[in-house]
Motif scaffolding. Structure first.
Motif, mmCIF file in Angstrom:
data_model
loop_
_atom_site.group_PDB
_atom_site.id
_atom_site.type_symbol
_atom_site.label_atom_id
_atom_site.label_comp_id
_atom_site.label_asym_id
_atom_site.label_seq_id
_atom_site.Cartn_x
_atom_site.Cartn_y
_atom_site.Cartn_z
ATOM 1 N N LYS A 62 31.928 117.533 62.008
ATOM 2 C CA LYS A 62 30.628 118.161 61.750
ATOM 3 C C LYS A 62 30.304 118.128 60.254
ATOM 4 N N LYS A 63 31.288 118.461 59.421
ATOM 5 C CA LYS A 63 31.068 118.436 57.969
ATOM 6 C C LYS A 63 30.864 117.000 57.471
ATOM 7 N N ASP A 104 49.166 114.250 66.552
ATOM 8 C CA ASP A 104 49.484 113.524 65.320
ATOM 9 C C ASP A 104 48.310 112.659 64.860
ATOM 10 N N LEU A 105 47.792 111.849 65.751
ATOM 11 C CA LEU A 105 46.677 110.972 65.369
ATOM 12 C C LEU A 105 45.419 111.773 65.038
ATOM 13 N N THR A 106 45.224 112.888 65.719
ATOM 14 C CA THR A 106 44.056 113.724 65.449
ATOM 15 C C THR A 106 44.147 114.334 64.060
ATOM 16 N N ARG A 107 45.311 114.783 63.674
ATOM 17 C CA ARG A 107 45.474 115.331 62.311
ATOM 18 C C ARG A 107 45.247 114.254 61.248
ATOM 19 N N LYS A 108 45.715 113.058 61.517
ATOM 20 C CA LYS A 108 45.483 111.966 60.569
ATOM 21 C C LYS A 108 43.997 111.644 60.466
ATOM 22 N N ARG A 109 43.304 111.642 61.583
ATOM 23 C CA ARG A 109 41.861 111.373 61.571
ATOM 24 C C ARG A 109 41.112 112.502 60.875
ATOM 25 N N THR A 110 41.560 113.723 61.058
ATOM 26 C CA THR A 110 40.927 114.857 60.382
ATOM 27 C C THR A 110 41.016 114.677 58.872
ATOM 28 N N ALA A 111 42.158 114.240 58.389
ATOM 29 C CA ALA A 111 42.317 113.995 56.948
ATOM 30 C C ALA A 111 41.359 112.892 56.481
ATOM 31 N N SER A 113 38.036 113.295 53.774
ATOM 32 C CA SER A 113 37.813 112.489 52.568
ATOM 33 C C SER A 113 36.354 112.089 52.413
ATOM 34 N N VAL A 114 35.579 112.168 53.485
ATOM 35 C CA VAL A 114 34.160 111.840 53.431
ATOM 36 C C VAL A 114 33.395 112.925 52.676
ATOM 37 N N TYR A 115 33.820 114.178 52.818
ATOM 38 C CA TYR A 115 33.048 115.261 52.217
ATOM 39 C C TYR A 115 33.790 116.053 51.143
ATOM 40 N N GLU A 116 35.082 115.859 50.996
ATOM 41 C CA GLU A 116 35.811 116.552 49.955
ATOM 42 C C GLU A 116 35.959 115.624 48.747
#
Length: 142
Positions: free
Chosen positions: A60-61, A125-132, A136-139
């Motif tokens: 969403k962010k 595991d893959l979901t946490r990697k994708r979250t990171a 990076s798109v907004y942080e």
């Protein structure tokens, strides 16, 4: 049909959703002390569900950030716009990859009681990697 029978049928129909909800409730499991395979499967699924919630918040962010990017670049010309579409394509592609990769991870114990735990662990595991990646798109680094 007599009124009494109609009333009983109506009451039974009204109770059906409640009985299904009770049947689908997850049992109480202490994930810090889980030993039985069923408990380990439940805990792995909970871990994935939490990771998925975090992913949805990050997506969403990231969507908000790409919308801002597109708005900022629109003044430069339409050829510079497309961040939102790129994010959507990337996310759809990632979901396909994630699902296939985690199905493959389950083959280590295919048909066994451990398979759901392996799949859920992979998904988390893959979901946490994708979250990171999405973060990076907004942080930005300070």
């Amino acid at each position: 049909m007599p009124l009494r029978i109609r009333t009983l049928l109506a009451a039974a129909i009204l109770l059906l959703p409640a009985s299904f909800a009770v049947a689908q409730e997850e049992p109480e499991v202490d994930c810090n002390n889980a030993v039985a395979q069923m408990d380990l499967n439940i805990c792995a699924h909970r871990d994935y569900a939490q990771a998925d919630e975090e992913l949805n918040a990050a997506y969403k962010k990231a969507m908000e950030a790409t919308q801002k990017m597109d708005a900022d670049y629109k003044d430069m010309g339409e050829q510079y716009v497309g961040a939102v579409d790129a994010l959507k394509r990337a996310q759809r592609s990632w979901i396909g990859y994630r699902d296939g990769q985690c199905e493959l991870a389950g083959f280590e114990a295919r048909g066994g009681s451990m398979e759901p735990m392996l799949v859920s662990g992979c998904l988390a595991d893959l979901t946490r990697k994708r979250t990171a990646e999405l973060k990076s798109v907004y942080e930005t680094e300070d």
